[in-house]
Motif scaffolding. Structure first.
Motif, PDB file in Angstrom:
ATOM      1  N   GLU A  47      -5.056 -29.021  14.459  1.00 36.48           N
ATOM      2  CA  GLU A  47      -5.458 -30.429  14.367  1.00 36.48           C
ATOM      3  C   GLU A  47      -6.943 -30.553  14.018  1.00 36.48           C
ATOM      4  O   GLU A  47      -7.343 -31.433  13.232  1.00 36.48           O
ATOM      5  N   LEU A  48      -7.762 -29.654  14.591  1.00 35.17           N
ATOM      6  CA  LEU A  48      -9.190 -29.694  14.248  1.00 35.17           C
ATOM      7  C   LEU A  48      -9.371 -29.416  12.755  1.00 35.17           C
ATOM      8  O   LEU A  48     -10.159 -30.078  12.072  1.00 35.17           O
ATOM      9  N   ASP A  49      -8.617 -28.440  12.258  1.00 38.62           N
ATOM     10  CA  ASP A  49      -8.705 -28.110  10.834  1.00 38.62           C
ATOM     11  C   ASP A  49      -8.296 -29.314   9.976  1.00 38.62           C
ATOM     12  O   ASP A  49      -8.949 -29.658   8.993  1.00 38.62           O
ATOM     13  N   ARG A  50      -7.232 -29.988  10.413  1.00 40.03           N
ATOM     14  CA  ARG A  50      -6.744 -31.144   9.633  1.00 40.03           C
ATOM     15  C   ARG A  50      -7.817 -32.238   9.602  1.00 40.03           C
ATOM     16  O   ARG A  50      -8.123 -32.806   8.548  1.00 40.03           O
ATOM     17  N   LEU A  51      -8.410 -32.504  10.776  1.00 39.34           N
ATOM     18  CA  LEU A  51      -9.441 -33.549  10.830  1.00 39.34           C
ATOM     19  C   LEU A  51     -10.648 -33.177   9.966  1.00 39.34           C
ATOM     20  O   LEU A  51     -11.174 -34.004   9.214  1.00 39.34           O
ATOM     21  N   CYS A  52     -11.103 -31.918  10.101  1.00 43.62           N
ATOM     22  CA  CYS A  52     -12.260 -31.478   9.300  1.00 43.62           C
ATOM     23  C   CYS A  52     -11.951 -31.625   7.814  1.00 43.62           C
ATOM     24  O   CYS A  52     -12.801 -32.044   7.022  1.00 43.62           O
ATOM     25  N   ILE A  76     -11.053 -18.884  17.966  1.00 38.43           N
ATOM     26  CA  ILE A  76     -11.946 -19.706  17.139  1.00 38.43           C
ATOM     27  C   ILE A  76     -12.064 -19.165  15.710  1.00 38.43           C
ATOM     28  O   ILE A  76     -12.197 -19.934  14.755  1.00 38.43           O
ATOM     29  N   MET A  77     -11.953 -17.841  15.571  1.00 37.23           N
ATOM     30  CA  MET A  77     -12.107 -17.293  14.217  1.00 37.23           C
ATOM     31  C   MET A  77     -10.966 -17.722  13.299  1.00 37.23           C
ATOM     32  O   MET A  77     -11.117 -17.747  12.086  1.00 37.23           O
ATOM     33  N   ARG A  81     -11.814 -19.122   9.717  1.00 38.04           N
ATOM     34  CA  ARG A  81     -11.143 -18.553   8.535  1.00 38.04           C
ATOM     35  C   ARG A  81     -10.447 -19.661   7.730  1.00 38.04           C
ATOM     36  O   ARG A  81     -10.546 -19.716   6.509  1.00 38.04           O
ATOM     37  N   GLN A  82      -9.763 -20.553   8.448  1.00 44.54           N
ATOM     38  CA  GLN A  82      -9.081 -21.657   7.757  1.00 44.54           C
ATOM     39  C   GLN A  82     -10.083 -22.534   7.006  1.00 44.54           C
ATOM     40  O   GLN A  82      -9.885 -22.892   5.855  1.00 44.54           O
ATOM     41  N   ALA A 109     -19.760 -10.006  12.221  1.00 38.77           N
ATOM     42  CA  ALA A 109     -19.285  -9.466  10.947  1.00 38.77           C
ATOM     43  C   ALA A 109     -18.192 -10.359  10.365  1.00 38.77           C
ATOM     44  O   ALA A 109     -18.167 -10.641   9.164  1.00 38.77           O
ATOM     45  N   GLU A 110     -17.304 -10.855  11.242  1.00 37.44           N
ATOM     46  CA  GLU A 110     -16.205 -11.691  10.744  1.00 37.44           C
ATOM     47  C   GLU A 110     -16.728 -13.040  10.257  1.00 37.44           C
ATOM     48  O   GLU A 110     -16.235 -13.597   9.273  1.00 37.44           O
ATOM     49  N   LEU A 111     -17.739 -13.562  10.943  1.00 42.19           N
ATOM     50  CA  LEU A 111     -18.339 -14.831  10.479  1.00 42.19           C
ATOM     51  C   LEU A 111     -18.878 -14.646   9.062  1.00 42.19           C
ATOM     52  O   LEU A 111     -18.641 -15.478   8.178  1.00 42.19           O
ATOM     53  N   ALA A 112     -19.605 -13.558   8.867  1.00 41.87           N
ATOM     54  CA  ALA A 112     -20.181 -13.307   7.540  1.00 41.87           C
ATOM     55  C   ALA A 112     -19.057 -13.163   6.510  1.00 41.87           C
ATOM     56  O   ALA A 112     -19.137 -13.693   5.397  1.00 41.87           O
TER      57      ALA A 112
END
Ligand code: SAM
Length: 331
Positions: A47-52, A76-77, A81-82, A109-112
């Motif tokens: 839902e957060l992804d949809r709103l963003c 959270i990752m 990623r989405q 590393a994953e954030l980057a």
């Protein structure tokens, strides 16, 4: 269609508090015994992804995840990623986050890898004992390891320090030398009267005009037009070659250039950090599979974005100007 508020400001920056929970209890931010939002009210990561995504379709170009501590939200990752697909498509210019650094060793590393290029790390002191005292639950060594990991992963770091009278004011020159020596900008922030805490904010509040005057006795500071899309005003420090930012919500109001709105983890949209007015986006989000209802609710909310905030800290005003804690809307 861009989102334009009643004062002609284009809204292109969304800050999302993905959780109001945190693994620290900074004394100026939270009470030790905090009541958090009920878990059942949280939006899912989908839902957060949809709103963003709706916000990005409506013109948001910069998105910052914050909290609470964003890196303690479970999975959270997955959200990062989405959201990174919008960087790839070019719809989003920047995806970033503000963190206390405690979990960075795990996630840098994953954030980057997801296309995050710059992050803000909050750090109020370089002294391990003082760090433990101000955060109540934090350990400086973990944050330092997180900063090392982030730099090793190629992330650019800006440090944020809340300026606190008789706590870190004398230490700020050393912090600045250290930050600049490691290629990091440092921004100092005035403490804001948000939410009940266990101490009196009047004792902690340090106007940055005083801090600047004191730094100018040791350093040559020149104003520069550098901007990162936020409210900080930057100076170049001749002796260190680095940049120092000042965020002054108390002594100087910068609302005329405000380009942002703030979404909480329960889908509440705050149009101003310093005001109580908010719009519920969770109900329209859940009421339909399409995004028209939520898009209309966003337009309606932007249409009542206030001109600015009006924070007060003094001995006559014992109640905070805003009742919710910074961790609800994100700093
Ligand atoms: N946990 C993350 C972190 O520590 O950066 C993100 C959320 S935290 C609420 C964001 C920023 O708000 C931190 O830099 C914190 O120091 C700052 N902050 C919290 N309460 C504040 C207050 N009352 N006035 C000014 N800054 C505050």
């Amino acid at each position: 269609m861009d989102m334009i508020d009643p004062f002609g400001r284009t809204i292109s920056y969304l800050r999302v508090s993905v959780t109001d929970r945190c693994d620290f209890r900074c004394t100026y931010c939270m009470a030790e015994d905090m009541a958090f939002l009920p878990k059942k009210d949280l939006l899912s990561l989908e839902e957060l992804d949809r709103l963003c995504t709706v916000f990005i379709e409506k013109g948001v170009r910069k998105l910052r995840l914050t909290g609470g501590e964003p890196l303690v939200r479970k999975n959270i990752m997955h959200l990062v990623r989405q959201l990174s697909r919008h960087l790839k498509s070019g719809a989003l210019e920047e995806l970033t986050l503000t963190t206390n650094g405690s979990q960075l060793s795990r996630f840098a590393a994953e954030l980057a890898d997801c296309g995050v290029e710059r992050i803000n790390v909050s750090l109020d002191t370089l002294d391990a004992d003082k760090f433990h005292a101000i955060t109540r639950w934090g350990h400086l060594g973990k944050v330092m390891a997180g900063i090392d990991a982030a730099q090793a992963a190629g992330l650019k770091i800006k440090l944020n320090a809340v300026a606190l009278k008789d706590f870190n004011d004398a230490e700020l020159p050393e912090m600045m030398r250290w930050a600049h020596g490691r290629g990091m900008d440092l921004t100092v922030i005035e403490t804001m009267p948000m939410g009940e805490i266990d101490t009196d904010r009047t004792d902690q509040y340090l106007p940055l005009s005083l801090l600047r005057a004191s730094l100018e006795r040791q350093f040559t500071l020149s104003d520069i037009p550098y901007k990162t899309g936020g409210p900080a005003r930057y100076v170049h420090v001749a002796e260190t070659g680095g940049r120092l930012g000042f965020i002054t919500p108390m002594t100087h109001n910068f609302c005329e250039s405000c380009n942002r709105v703030r979404l909480t983890c329960t889908g509440t949209l705050y149009m101003c950090l310093g005001q109580e007015d908010a719009a519920d986006l969770r109900a329209p989000l859940r009421a339909s599979e399409g995004n028209e209802l939520v898009a209309d609710a966003i337009d309606e909310a932007i249409g009542r974005k206030p001109k600015g905030h009006d924070f007060i800290i003094d001995r006559r005003t014992s109640r905070p100007s805003v009742s919710r804690h910074m961790s609800v809307t994100g700093g």
